[in-house]
Write a protein that holds these residues in place. Structure first.
Motif, PDB file in Angstrom:
ATOM      1  N   PRO C 164      47.539  34.325  42.382  1.00  0.00           N
ATOM      2  CA  PRO C 164      46.402  35.164  42.764  1.00  0.00           C
ATOM      3  C   PRO C 164      45.100  34.367  42.726  1.00  0.00           C
ATOM      4  N   LEU C 165      44.381  34.346  43.852  1.00  0.00           N
ATOM      5  CA  LEU C 165      43.105  33.612  43.919  1.00  0.00           C
ATOM      6  C   LEU C 165      42.024  34.610  44.312  1.00  0.00           C
ATOM      7  N   GLY C 166      41.708  35.533  43.425  1.00  0.00           N
ATOM      8  CA  GLY C 166      40.686  36.529  43.743  1.00  0.00           C
ATOM      9  C   GLY C 166      41.153  37.448  44.849  1.00  0.00           C
ATOM     10  N   LEU C 167      40.620  37.214  46.075  1.00  0.00           N
ATOM     11  CA  LEU C 167      40.895  38.147  47.166  1.00  0.00           C
ATOM     12  C   LEU C 167      42.300  37.990  47.725  1.00  0.00           C
ATOM     13  N   LEU C 168      42.739  36.717  47.869  1.00  0.00           N
ATOM     14  CA  LEU C 168      44.051  36.535  48.491  1.00  0.00           C
ATOM     15  C   LEU C 168      45.058  35.969  47.494  1.00  0.00           C
ATOM     16  N   THR C 169      46.311  36.099  47.841  1.00  0.00           N
ATOM     17  CA  THR C 169      47.379  35.599  46.991  1.00  0.00           C
ATOM     18  C   THR C 169      48.181  34.561  47.771  1.00  0.00           C
ATOM     19  N   VAL C 170      48.395  33.407  47.127  1.00  0.00           N
ATOM     20  CA  VAL C 170      49.161  32.345  47.768  1.00  0.00           C
ATOM     21  C   VAL C 170      50.527  32.284  47.120  1.00  0.00           C
ATOM     22  N   SER C 171      51.580  32.186  47.936  1.00  0.00           N
ATOM     23  CA  SER C 171      52.910  32.081  47.356  1.00  0.00           C
ATOM     24  C   SER C 171      53.358  30.619  47.363  1.00  0.00           C
ATOM     25  N   ALA C 172      53.890  30.193  46.212  1.00  0.00           N
ATOM     26  CA  ALA C 172      54.364  28.807  46.117  1.00  0.00           C
ATOM     27  C   ALA C 172      55.592  28.589  46.986  1.00  0.00           C
ATOM     28  N   SER C 173      56.232  29.689  47.408  1.00  0.00           N
ATOM     29  CA  SER C 173      57.427  29.519  48.236  1.00  0.00           C
ATOM     30  C   SER C 173      57.067  29.253  49.695  1.00  0.00           C
ATOM     31  N   SER C 174      55.793  29.489  50.061  1.00  0.00           N
ATOM     32  CA  SER C 174      55.376  29.182  51.422  1.00  0.00           C
ATOM     33  C   SER C 174      54.828  27.763  51.455  1.00  0.00           C
ATOM     34  N   PRO C 175      55.553  26.821  52.095  1.00  0.00           N
ATOM     35  CA  PRO C 175      55.175  25.418  51.984  1.00  0.00           C
ATOM     36  C   PRO C 175      53.768  25.133  52.505  1.00  0.00           C
ATOM     37  N   GLY C 176      53.385  25.807  53.596  1.00  0.00           N
ATOM     38  CA  GLY C 176      52.070  25.550  54.177  1.00  0.00           C
ATOM     39  C   GLY C 176      50.947  25.961  53.257  1.00  0.00           C
ATOM     40  N   SER C 177      51.012  27.195  52.742  1.00  0.00           N
ATOM     41  CA  SER C 177      49.911  27.648  51.888  1.00  0.00           C
ATOM     42  C   SER C 177      49.866  26.852  50.591  1.00  0.00           C
ATOM     43  N   PHE C 178      51.036  26.503  50.058  1.00  0.00           N
ATOM     44  CA  PHE C 178      50.997  25.736  48.807  1.00  0.00           C
ATOM     45  C   PHE C 178      50.425  24.347  49.042  1.00  0.00           C
ATOM     46  N   PHE C 179      50.686  23.783  50.229  1.00  0.00           N
ATOM     47  CA  PHE C 179      50.087  22.489  50.563  1.00  0.00           C
ATOM     48  C   PHE C 179      48.569  22.602  50.581  1.00  0.00           C
ATOM     49  N   LEU C 180      48.066  23.646  51.251  1.00  0.00           N
ATOM     50  CA  LEU C 180      46.614  23.815  51.335  1.00  0.00           C
ATOM     51  C   LEU C 180      46.014  24.024  49.953  1.00  0.00           C
ATOM     52  N   LEU C 181      46.701  24.835  49.142  1.00  0.00           N
ATOM     53  CA  LEU C 181      46.212  25.057  47.785  1.00  0.00           C
ATOM     54  C   LEU C 181      46.124  23.736  47.017  1.00  0.00           C
ATOM     55  N   THR C 182      47.188  22.929  47.121  1.00  0.00           N
ATOM     56  CA  THR C 182      47.197  21.646  46.412  1.00  0.00           C
ATOM     57  C   THR C 182      46.086  20.745  46.939  1.00  0.00           C
ATOM     58  N   LEU C 183      45.891  20.763  48.264  1.00  0.00           N
ATOM     59  CA  LEU C 183      44.831  19.948  48.858  1.00  0.00           C
ATOM     60  C   LEU C 183      43.476  20.347  48.289  1.00  0.00           C
ATOM     61  N   ILE C 184      43.222  21.658  48.255  1.00  0.00           N
ATOM     62  CA  ILE C 184      41.938  22.130  47.722  1.00  0.00           C
ATOM     63  C   ILE C 184      41.808  21.729  46.258  1.00  0.00           C
TER      64      ILE C 184
END
Lengths: 398, 303, 347
Positions: C164-184
């Motif tokens: 959970p990142l405030g407004l949106l939730t990122v799932s570690a199972s989604s490779p794309g979003s987890f990549f972006l999260l790690t990048l940030i």
């Protein structure tokens, strides 16, 4: 107008022809699209010798099957990735094979950490995998996975066979244990110890030496003081070379019967151990001198192809390809769900004889042997039927 | 009566448990000291941490295996391999170490270079000899009993030969003209150069000498510990520990620390799980760094 | 006179800062382009591989804090990477909460970093390299032998969590979003470290590297400065390590081996020591190379080793070290042009 049409006809014909060829070739391609088997195995590092046998076994089976027309008319293709005996590399390579190379099936992992890790990757990718080497009981026990199968014998089966032979040879023997000090080494010793004690064995001492230990002589004092009849060891690879040589250097090897785990003395390190390996007994699922027509042919082909004898890793890796072939032919597809159903309870033929894949825990059931090193080769000295060796199904996940 | 039984027990445990442990510890100690000597001499003079020292040790062992395969006698190998290794060492120093030797961070750059060399060499062993181990036959088979302690003859030989090598190295560094040049270069290279010491060649020669020692250990230890691609990693941590505790660049320190630490490891493994005897030795090193960062003895050329 | 010197220094510092920012921005651009291509192709493997490269790049960045700024070569940073991974895996198996795992890692890493740092920063130069090497080895063996930590098998079955990142939730199972999260996450770490190096403490660190014995005359204790850097490097590596089990769903003792530490050092050298952004480029390069070479030869170590040695000899400042001066000259020229025009206008 007419002229133009005429002018266009050859072009249109050419186009149509091209289309035809394309469809034809793609249809041909679809028919011949190979089945891909991914092999994640250590080609570098401490376990590179085992990875070598895995590769030899699989390559031989693939060649044989392809020469006879493949599986359901499709050729098979084995694709190798080096996992460096490191679970973290293994998951990366397994993912690559599943996602990029799009393999239909995965095998090859050696250390149990890598096998467990790869099992999880297979599960998350909805694909199937099998191990041909790892013998940790946990893989088909409390850490079993619906997507992982084991075609080789587990540690419990090896010690069951060995204990069976030992108590016949020396009723109620005194036993000393020396294992490598890590989880696998300890659990192997524990399994043998409890099996031996159940059959009247007396435990007179227990030592754990670090992995990659340089020198075992510091432990010989304790060993000599305990005066055991039997010494059980589960050290492996280069460690065995040192351990057995040092035992015989110190004159201890003559005073007791040395027995051990199946991975302790293998085709890789037997040459380096030399005379110190003579008389060593282990419980194993394979010996090159199993006297059946299938095995004689397998050993001859293996030697002709690779100039080396097969060992249990080589034969089980050879066998896994036939396991896969039998399952695909039974299911009539490579679809994961149907294939898994076909693999459960499957019986298939290997150089070791007929094997049964137990449905409850995905553990192969097979006859076990007590084998003894004689003149630098394993010779069978006793046989234990598979049902007696395999033990109860402890997997609760499926 | 009771006291007598106690006494007997004590004697017995001394003879059967401590005795062999100490004697074996001595043989392992010799192996470690041989490894540490080359490391510390190279550091003492060149300020270079040779991360590929373990791989040079392995190369020595592989050369011995190869020569033995050609029918060369073990005793002849014992002379031939160090000579070959010295040539390899000289070449390595001239082509690799010298390239970065004059830069400001030569400590780190040379360490990184030899680290890279170690990666490549290990892979080369695998390419050339395959992943499986070799075990050269022991040139002196059999075992003898000394005061009730069983020791393989080859280990007795190792202890004797190791002692001879240590004394020889000592004499070479402290009692010869060549050694004086090395010590002078280590003390002050500009002064030494102005006095006519060929500093560049002394550097290369010393590196070659250290590498030859590693190769010699490889030949000597191969019959006990067997030969395989990753064997270079076996002694390297212990050798580094010995060099730090003994004082970087000190020959005397390396010998004392090597023998003492292997005894600690050997005897402690009677009481605690041997897996923890390595952390114990490492703990001693950390303690030493806190209490006496310069190590047991001073540096080469510095007293 | 003094004024013009100060101006010149300020201008060159500004050029330096701008060129580093450009290099960092280029890296992000490069990562985003990659993500766009991978997304279009619906790729999982390359996303996960790139995420791993970013995580390891973060560890290399931590190594660079010590090597490039404090002048301390660590050969055992796998220790902190592994520490973070294990703490995070243990927490996630109990309670699958991202923030709890990161918080726990931060606390444990600070504590362990402080304890280890107090002892280790006493060691200088090569002693420091050897002692970090030794400690990581010993800890690796300890973990390998501890049944409670999974022993040699490691810990599998770490759940794929929702973050959970405030407004949106990122799932570690989604490779794309987890990549972006790690990048940030990694770029935030980069920005923080880059800022930290410009604070007085960061400048003192460089002063300690250049001439440790003079720093006390300025009224500062060098050991405190070095300790701060050590703890910071420990925290950064551990936080990156904490992301690892979220990505792969497992941890194993091999994370703690010299392979990890050595690779981090190779990334720093290839990418450019003392630049912070260089190690990220180095990580991308090394991971890409390993993946490609590993497919066509089992002797990939030889090639990596040779490349590494060539880099040490011919390009000791690495990729960023070679590019930065050019960028700096470009921006310095632009800046001096600008100030000249300004002066003319003033007249």
């Amino acid at each position: 107008m007419k002229q133009r049409q005429l002018r266009h006809t050859p072009l249109a014909a050419a186009f149509a022809l091209a289309c035809l060829t394309l469809t034809a070739s793609s249809a041909l391609y679809a028919q011949a699209a190979p089945i891909r088997i991914g092999v994640v195995t250590p080609l570098t590092g401490t376990y590179a010798g085992i990875g070598q046998q895995v590769k030899w076994g699989i390559d031989l089976a693939v060649k044989e099957i392809n020469d006879k027309g493949g599986i359901m008319g499709r050729k098979i293709e084995a694709i190798y990735e080096d996992e460096e005996a490191n679970p973290n590399v293994a998951v990366q390579k397994a993912e690559k094979l599943f996602q990029v190379t799009k393999v239909d099936f995965l095998t090859g992992t050696v250390n149990s950490g890598s096998t467990l890790a790869v099992g999880q990757v297979a599960e998350r990718n909805q694909r199937l995998a099998a191990t041909t080497v790892s013998f940790s009981d946990a893989i088909t026990g409390d850490k079993c996975s619906p997507n992982m199968f084991r075609v080789n014998a587990k540690a419990g089966m090896q010690s069951a066979a060995l204990v069976e032979w030992m108590v016949k040879e020396k009723p109620s023997p005194s036993v000393f244990y020396l294992g490598p000090d890590y989880e696998m080494g300890r659990s192997t010793v524990a399994a043998f110890k409890s099996a031996a004690e159940k059959r009247g064995g007396k435990s007179v001492g227990e030592i754990y030496a670090p992995l990659d230990n340089k020198d075992y002589s510091p432990y010989f004092g304790q060993m000599r003081a305990a005066k055991p009849q039997v010494l059980y060891t589960s050290v492996a690879g280069n460690d065995t070379v040192r351990f057995l040589n040092q035992l015989s250097e110190f004159g201890l090897a003559k005073t007791m019967q040395i027995v051990g785990a199946a991975g302790t003395v293998t085709a890789q390190n037997m040459g380096a151990i030399g005379k110190a390996a003579e008389g060593y007994v282990t419980g194993a699922a394979y010996s090159a001198d199993i006297d059946t027509a299938e095995n004689r042919k397998f050993v001859a082909d293996f030697k002709a192809a690779w100039k080396n004898e097969p060992d249990l890793y080589g034969v089980d890796s050879y066998g896994v390809v036939y396991f896969y072939k039998a399952a695909v032919e039974k299911a009539g597809t490579t679809d994961t769900e149907k294939l898994r159903a076909a693999m459960r309870g499957l019986e298939w033929q290997t150089p070791q004889g007929k094997k049964l894949m137990r449905a409850g825990d995905h553990q192969a059931v097979q006859d076990m042997y007590a084998v003894k090193v004689t003149n630098g080769k394993f010779q069978i000295i006793a046989k234990v039927p598979g049902e007696a060796a395999v033990g109860p199904d402890t997997c609760t996940r499926f | 009566m009771h006291g007598g039984a106690c006494m007997n027990e004590l004697l017995e445990s001394l003879q059967f448990i401590y005795g062999p442990q100490i004697a074996n510890g001595l043989a392992i100690g010799m192996a470690v000291v041989l490894m540490a000597l080359g490391l510390t001499i190279i550091f003492g003079l060149l300020d270079v941490i040779n991360m590929s020292h373990g791989e040079f040790y392995a190369l020595g062992a592989y050369l011995a295996v190869t020569l033995a395969g050609q029918g060369v006698n073990f005793w002849f190998c014992l002379v031939l391999v160090p000579l070959l290794m010295a040539a390899i060492g000289y070449f390595t120093e001239r082509t690799l170490i010298q390239r970065v030797f004059h830069s400001k961070d030569r400590h780190i750059l040379t360490l990184l270079l030899t680290f890279g060399l170690a990666i490549i060499t290990e892979d080369l062993f695998k390419l050339g000899y395959g992943p499986n181990p070799y075990k050269p036959e022991s040139p002196i088979p059999g075992a003898s009993e000394l005061f009730g302690i069983m020791l393989p003859n080859y280990r007795v030989f190792l202890i004797v030969a190791g002692s001879c090598i240590i004394v020889a190295v000592w004499m070479l560094v402290y009692r010869t003209r060549l050694g004086a040049m090395v010590r002078a270069a280590a003390w002050d290279k500009h002064m030494a150069a102005s006095l006519g010491v060929p500093v560049e060649r002394v550097y290369a020669g010393t590196f070659a000498f250290g590498v030859a020692l590693a190769g010699l250990s490889g030949v000597l230890l191969a019959p006990i510990y067997s030969v395989f691609p990753t064997m270079g990693k076996d002694f390297i941590l212990m050798a580094f520990t010995v060099v730090i505790v003994g004082g970087m660049g000190s020959i005397k320190g390396a010998v004392i620390a090597g023998l003492l630490l292997t005894q600690v490891q050997s005897i402690s493994s009677l009481f605690i799980s041997p897996v923890w005897s390595e952390p114990l030795v490492f703990g001693i090193m950390v303690l030493f760094l806190i209490v006496r960062p310069q190590g047991l003895a001073g540096r080469l050329g510095h007293g | 006179m003094g004024d013009s010197v100060r101006l010149a220094v300020a201008a060159s510092e500004r050029a330096e800062r701008i060129s580093r920012a450009v290099l960092a921005a280029l890296f992000v651009l490069f990562a985003l382009t990659f993500a766009a291509v991978a997304l279009v192709r619906g790729d999982t493997f390359f996303f996960r591989l790139a995420t791993e490269a970013l995580i390891l790049g973060g560890v290399a960045m931590a190594v660079d804090v010590l090597l490039g700024y404090a002048g301390l070569l660590t050969l055992g940073h796998a220790l902190f990477f592994g520490l973070g991974a294990y703490v995070s895996a243990l927490v996630l198996k109990e309670t699958p909460s991202f923030w709890l795992a990161m918080g726990a890692t931060l606390c444990v890493a600070t504590l362990v970093g402080l304890l280890a740092g107090v002892v280790f920063i006493r060691a200088r130069g090569v002693y420091f390299a050897l002692i970090t090497f030794g400690l990581a080895q010993v800890v690796f063996k300890a973990v390998y032998n501890t049944r409670e930590l999974g022993g040699s098998d490691g810990i599998i079955g770490v759940p794929q969590i929702d973050i959970p990142l405030g407004l949106l939730t990122v799932s570690a199972s989604s490779p794309g979003s987890f990549f972006l999260l790690t990048l940030i996450f990694v770029m935030l770490l980069y920005c923080f470290l880059a800022w930290w190096m410009r604070t007085p403490l960061g400048r003192l660190l460089v002063a300690v590297r250049v001439n440790e014995s003079r720093v006390p005359f300025l009224g500062f204790a060098p050991w405190r400065v070095k300790l701060a850097a050590f703890v910071m490097a420990a925290i950064v590596a551990a936080l990156c390590g904490a992301l690892y089990p979220m990505l792969r769903g497992l941890v194993s003792p091999e994370l703690l081996t010299f392979q990890t530490s050595g690779n981090a050092v190779i990334m720093v050298i290839l990418g450019g020591v003392g630049t912070l952004i260089g190690p990220l480029y180095g990580a991308a390069l090394l991971t890409g190379l390993k993946s490609v070479i590993g497919t066509w030869t089992e002797h990939h170590l030889m090639i990596i080793g040779a490349l590494f040695m060539l880099s040490v000899i011919f390009l000791p400042k690495g990729f960023a070290g070679a590019v930065l001066p050019r960028l700096r000259r470009y921006f310095a020229g632009e800046a001096s042009n600008a100030s000249l025009t300004k002066k003319d206008a003033g007249h």
